[in-house]
Every structure is written in structure tokens, then in C-alpha cells.
Design a protein around this motif. Structure first.
Motif: not given
Lengths: 107, 107
Positions: B1-7, B20, B22-23, B28, B30, B102
Motif C-alpha cells: 500500500m503505497e500512498i500517492a497524491n492526486l494533486l 494517467e 490510476l486503477l 471501470f 479510474l 479525477l
């Protein structure tokens, strides 16, 4: 097509977290969660059947994964993928500002 | 679980929008989109096969739906559901700041 706002909240503090489903299909559920200082009760873990992609949009929080020593601090824009059955808990949320989460549960 | 940043973005202006994923699952996708002043080319419409839930996280934009006179102005936190085949275009994005979107495309 009505435009709504993820960050718009009622400002009075709440005793309980607010959960709002924004969108749901047979394969995912998109949810907004507003925390006002709540944390997962002591000794409890989330142990979810579904995968969860979650972003923090405002406020801040400490997210602890089982087996890790320290919670990860989440700030606005931070997101993380929590696989199904990965035990975790919210150690704290900002007591002074509303913490807005966007969670995509999928299966 | 790496935390990344949307901003988190590279700050230099881009000629092209950045897309990009994301998922992604079989139902679907994302996606994060970063605009730096781009707009949909004159006379063109998005006419998408898939439904799109889209939020604007930073910056601002004007989103025009076919048949409407004026674009809807989107500010941080605003979101809208664009059903499949609902023709729309991005009239403008903030020329001075990065606009982060997003988008959840689903079918």
C-alpha cells in the motif's frame, strides 16, 4: 447533469461520520465520507470483503495497516489502494477540520 | 500500500493534457487528467461510449453540454455524472494553474 461538490459540507461538528453513496453499480460503489475527529474504536480493524481505493480530499488522517508500527499520515490529494482483507484502521482524523474522503469500493 | 497524491504534478506547463490511469478493472477505469489551459478543439464534442463520473480537484474549467447555452463552471470539489453518449466539451481550463480531474469511466 447537475454539478455537486465533494467538499461542500455542513459545518457543525458531528458525533458520527457521514457516509454518502455518490454512485453505485453491481461492481463498485463510490462513496464520500466526512470525518470530524473520529477514529476506528480501540482494538478494532477494518477487514473488508471488497477492495477499496480511497483518497483524502481535505483535512488529514492517520491510517494504520496491520503489521506496521506507525500510521501513514494522509494529506489532501493522497490516495491509497487497500486490497480486500487487508486489515487497517483509522488512528485519527483532524479534530479541527472536516476530513473528506472519496472511497471507491469494488469487487 | 503505497500512498500517492492526486494533486502532485510536475509544474512546468505542458502542451498536451496528461492522462494517467490510476486503477482499471473489466468494468471501470479510474483516471487522473491534468490540464494546463487546454480546451476541446473548436467544433468538436466528446461523445463517449462509456459513462463518466468526473470531479475537478484543483484549478477550474468550463464544461459545456450540447444544447446548453453556457458552460458550467467547475471549481475544486465539483463533480458531475456524464452519461454515455451525452455530448459535451471542455470550453476552457485555467490557463494559470494546473487543473486536476479525477474521472471514473464505467460500463
Amino acid at each position: 447533469m447537475e454539478i455537486a461538490n465533494l467538499l461542500a459540507t455542513r459545518m457543525e461538528p458531528k458525533r458520527e461520520e457521514i457516509f454518502e453513496t455518490l454512485l453505485e453499480t453491481d461492481r463498485f460503489r463510490l462513496e464520500r465520507i466526512i470525518s470530524t475527529g473520529q477514529a476506528t474504536p480501540a482494538g478494532q480493524w477494518y477487514d473488508q470483503e471488497k477492495n477499496e481505493w480511497v483518497a483524502l480530499l481535505s483535512g488529514s488522517a492517520g491510517l494504520l495497516f496491520e503489521g506496521e508500527r506507525e500510521p501513514r499520515v494522509m494529506e489532501p490529494g493522497d490516495y491509497v489502494l487497500i486490497p480486500s482483507r487487508r486489515r487497517h484502521r483509522v488512528e485519527w482524523t483532524d479534530p479541527d477540520h472536516e476530513t473528506v474522503w472519496l472511497a471507491l469500493h469494488y469487487w
